[in-house]
Design a protein around this motif. Sequence first.
Motif, PDB file in Angstrom:
ATOM      1  N   LYS A 295     -27.312  39.264 -15.146  1.00 20.25           N
ATOM      2  CA  LYS A 295     -28.742  39.189 -15.773  1.00 20.25           C
ATOM      3  C   LYS A 295     -29.164  40.286 -17.072  1.00 20.25           C
ATOM      4  CE  LYS A 295     -32.316  38.089 -13.457  1.00 20.25           C
ATOM      5  NZ  LYS A 295     -34.194  38.261 -12.865  1.00 20.25           N
ATOM      6  N   TRP A 298     -27.613  37.654 -20.061  1.00 21.51           N
ATOM      7  CA  TRP A 298     -27.965  36.998 -20.054  1.00 21.51           C
ATOM      8  C   TRP A 298     -29.418  36.965 -18.990  1.00 21.51           C
ATOM      9  CZ3 TRP A 298     -22.719  36.263 -18.437  1.00 21.51           C
ATOM     10  CH2 TRP A 298     -21.981  35.923 -19.556  1.00 21.51           C
ATOM     11  N   THR A 300     -31.789  35.573 -18.131  1.00 23.12           N
ATOM     12  CA  THR A 300     -32.825  34.502 -17.277  1.00 23.12           C
ATOM     13  C   THR A 300     -31.321  33.605 -16.641  1.00 23.12           C
ATOM     14  OG1 THR A 300     -31.922  32.756 -18.971  1.00 23.12           O
ATOM     15  CG2 THR A 300     -34.149  33.279 -19.253  1.00 23.12           C
ATOM     16  N   ILE A 301     -30.282  34.271 -16.565  1.00 24.61           N
ATOM     17  CA  ILE A 301     -29.553  33.735 -15.193  1.00 24.61           C
ATOM     18  C   ILE A 301     -29.181  34.779 -14.914  1.00 24.61           C
ATOM     19  CG2 ILE A 301     -27.364  32.642 -15.026  1.00 24.61           C
ATOM     20  CD1 ILE A 301     -26.997  32.428 -17.872  1.00 24.61           C
ATOM     21  N   TYR A 324     -28.134  24.243 -15.413  1.00 23.51           N
ATOM     22  CA  TYR A 324     -27.123  24.649 -16.794  1.00 23.51           C
ATOM     23  C   TYR A 324     -27.443  25.295 -17.785  1.00 23.51           C
ATOM     24  CZ  TYR A 324     -26.623  20.711 -20.190  1.00 23.51           C
ATOM     25  OH  TYR A 324     -26.445  19.443 -20.799  1.00 23.51           O
ATOM     26  N   TRP A 325     -26.352  26.606 -18.895  1.00 25.54           N
ATOM     27  CA  TRP A 325     -27.072  27.289 -19.758  1.00 25.54           C
ATOM     28  C   TRP A 325     -25.686  26.753 -20.404  1.00 25.54           C
ATOM     29  CZ3 TRP A 325     -28.549  28.270 -14.812  1.00 25.54           C
ATOM     30  CH2 TRP A 325     -29.902  28.740 -14.336  1.00 25.54           C
ATOM     31  N   VAL A 327     -24.886  29.171 -23.616  1.00 22.01           N
ATOM     32  CA  VAL A 327     -24.188  30.285 -23.906  1.00 22.01           C
ATOM     33  C   VAL A 327     -23.376  31.165 -25.019  1.00 22.01           C
ATOM     34  CG1 VAL A 327     -25.536  30.670 -22.048  1.00 22.01           C
ATOM     35  CG2 VAL A 327     -22.905  31.497 -22.509  1.00 22.01           C
ATOM     36  N   ASN A 330     -23.592  37.304 -25.930  1.00 21.82           N
ATOM     37  CA  ASN A 330     -24.481  37.110 -24.695  1.00 21.82           C
ATOM     38  C   ASN A 330     -26.205  36.618 -25.353  1.00 21.82           C
ATOM     39  OD1 ASN A 330     -22.850  39.148 -25.090  1.00 21.82           O
ATOM     40  ND2 ASN A 330     -23.592  40.974 -25.041  1.00 21.82           N
ATOM     41  N   THR A 331     -25.798  35.233 -26.218  1.00 20.56           N
ATOM     42  CA  THR A 331     -27.080  35.130 -26.450  1.00 20.56           C
ATOM     43  C   THR A 331     -27.605  33.477 -25.730  1.00 20.56           C
ATOM     44  OG1 THR A 331     -27.073  35.805 -28.580  1.00 20.56           O
ATOM     45  CG2 THR A 331     -28.788  33.790 -28.521  1.00 20.56           C
ATOM     46  N   THR A 332     -28.459  33.426 -25.454  1.00 24.54           N
ATOM     47  CA  THR A 332     -28.696  32.458 -24.062  1.00 24.54           C
ATOM     48  C   THR A 332     -28.959  31.257 -25.574  1.00 24.54           C
ATOM     49  OG1 THR A 332     -28.725  33.213 -22.458  1.00 24.54           O
ATOM     50  CG2 THR A 332     -29.485  31.093 -22.164  1.00 24.54           C
ATOM     51  N   TYR A 336     -32.878  25.462 -23.287  1.00 25.08           N
ATOM     52  CA  TYR A 336     -32.152  25.716 -21.614  1.00 25.08           C
ATOM     53  C   TYR A 336     -33.060  26.321 -20.777  1.00 25.08           C
ATOM     54  CZ  TYR A 336     -28.312  23.678 -23.830  1.00 25.08           C
ATOM     55  OH  TYR A 336     -26.792  23.022 -24.762  1.00 25.08           O
ATOM     56  N   PRO A 337     -32.458  26.484 -19.361  1.00 27.41           N
ATOM     57  CA  PRO A 337     -31.841  24.876 -18.806  1.00 27.41           C
ATOM     58  C   PRO A 337     -32.361  23.842 -18.579  1.00 27.41           C
ATOM     59  CG  PRO A 337     -33.071  26.257 -17.134  1.00 27.41           C
ATOM     60  CD  PRO A 337     -33.406  27.018 -18.732  1.00 27.41           C
TER      61      PRO A 337
END
Length: 442
Positions: A295, A298, A300-301, A324-325, A327, A330-332, A336-337
């Motif tokens: 976390k 990322w 949100t994960i 799934y995401w 990325v 370091n950026t999502t 997503y997801p």
Amino acid sequence: MEHWTALSLTLIWFLALCDGAPTTASPEDHQIAEAYLSQFYRDKNATFSGRILPNLEKELKAMQDFFGLEVTGKLDSNTLETMKLPRCGVTDVARYGHFQGKPKWKQSVVTYRITEYTSQLSKREVDTTITKAFQLYSDVIALDFKQIYNGTADIMILFKAEYHGDFYPFDGPNGVLAHANAPGPEQGGDTHFDDDERWTLRSRDINLLLVAAHEFGHALGLEHSKDPLALMYPTYRYVNTNGYTLPRDDRIGVQALYGKLFDAATSFRRQLYFFKNGYYWKKGFYSGLSMHEIKSTWPTIDSVDAAYEFRDRDISFLFKGQQYWAVKGNTTLLGYPKPIYKFGFPKYVRKIDAAVYVKSTKRTLFFVGTKYWSFNERTVQMDRDFPKTIRRNFPGIGSRVDAAFENYGYLYFSEGSRQSEYNFTSRRVNRFLLNNGWLDCY
């Protein structure tokens, strides 16, 4: 052979350990100390004739050294206070962090059975707590634990006071809380809890989860630890059990026996990422190994079941459950997801076990249970006639894949603690490895 009585040993204590100096320890304290050293610090194979005395001072120094006390060989108040703490009934004098000879379970599923319950908790509470205690280990090693209700299990568990069928009767409230045998045939791994204790699931009295997890460490092959923060420290100490995970010292010890287990692995911008619970380990060719919270990178994960890198687009995909995401570093990415069914999985697929992109075919392989799918990254569709069985189409790697990644032209498939280095072109296993090799610094 002459046996030493408590009275004679008490006299020896006054002469040998007090050394003529004033002492606040009573004869009763000395008897407590002698009994403690006899149980936890004496070589059980040693014999004492009428001319040879037990080396009480040496045993006392060993005990003080183990607990980080001042090593004086004298029965001071700190030493006596430590001796009176509730603790495990297993000796502290083994020569290794593991039991001598490093016994361990050879099978991948270890069964257990509770034959006698305590009346202080409901059967459901006991079953749930014992399951949680075993899960602390199955979260970090390639072993599964299964409760059975009839017959003989690998680990037989009971709650009983005083004499309970072995040569180590319990001693009433406090004192020895429980004991367990090392792995092995017949009574190997069997675990007993003193039913004279006040067993609870809270901070008051004796917390069953913490004691059970400690004893199951013995049942898996761990000896006592000198680290006061370790679960395998011999004396009982309550810690908050909400979200409790195996402390680092214990995790290293059990993984040294059974190998490391990770949830997912992937290459990522020419580095390797290994995911386990809420963390990932990043291993670079020059930068070595570092650990991070998922976390923190990322937000949100919080955990990852499977992951793969699509290097052509500099994007990696992280999977958890039915989502799934995508990325980039370091950026999502936005949007997503998304549900895993966007890939074309049938609705009965609830999670992905492993995934890996094969550059030579432009396909991503998804592993679910004993089967796998092939996803065409060019057409963005699943290939026809899938799923297929892993064992038939990847001979030699086993029937399941827990984690997969590509490195220097080879595919690496993990099942439990074992890993196959696989040549995809020839469809042959090049060699077998242990997961430990990638994370040998932890």
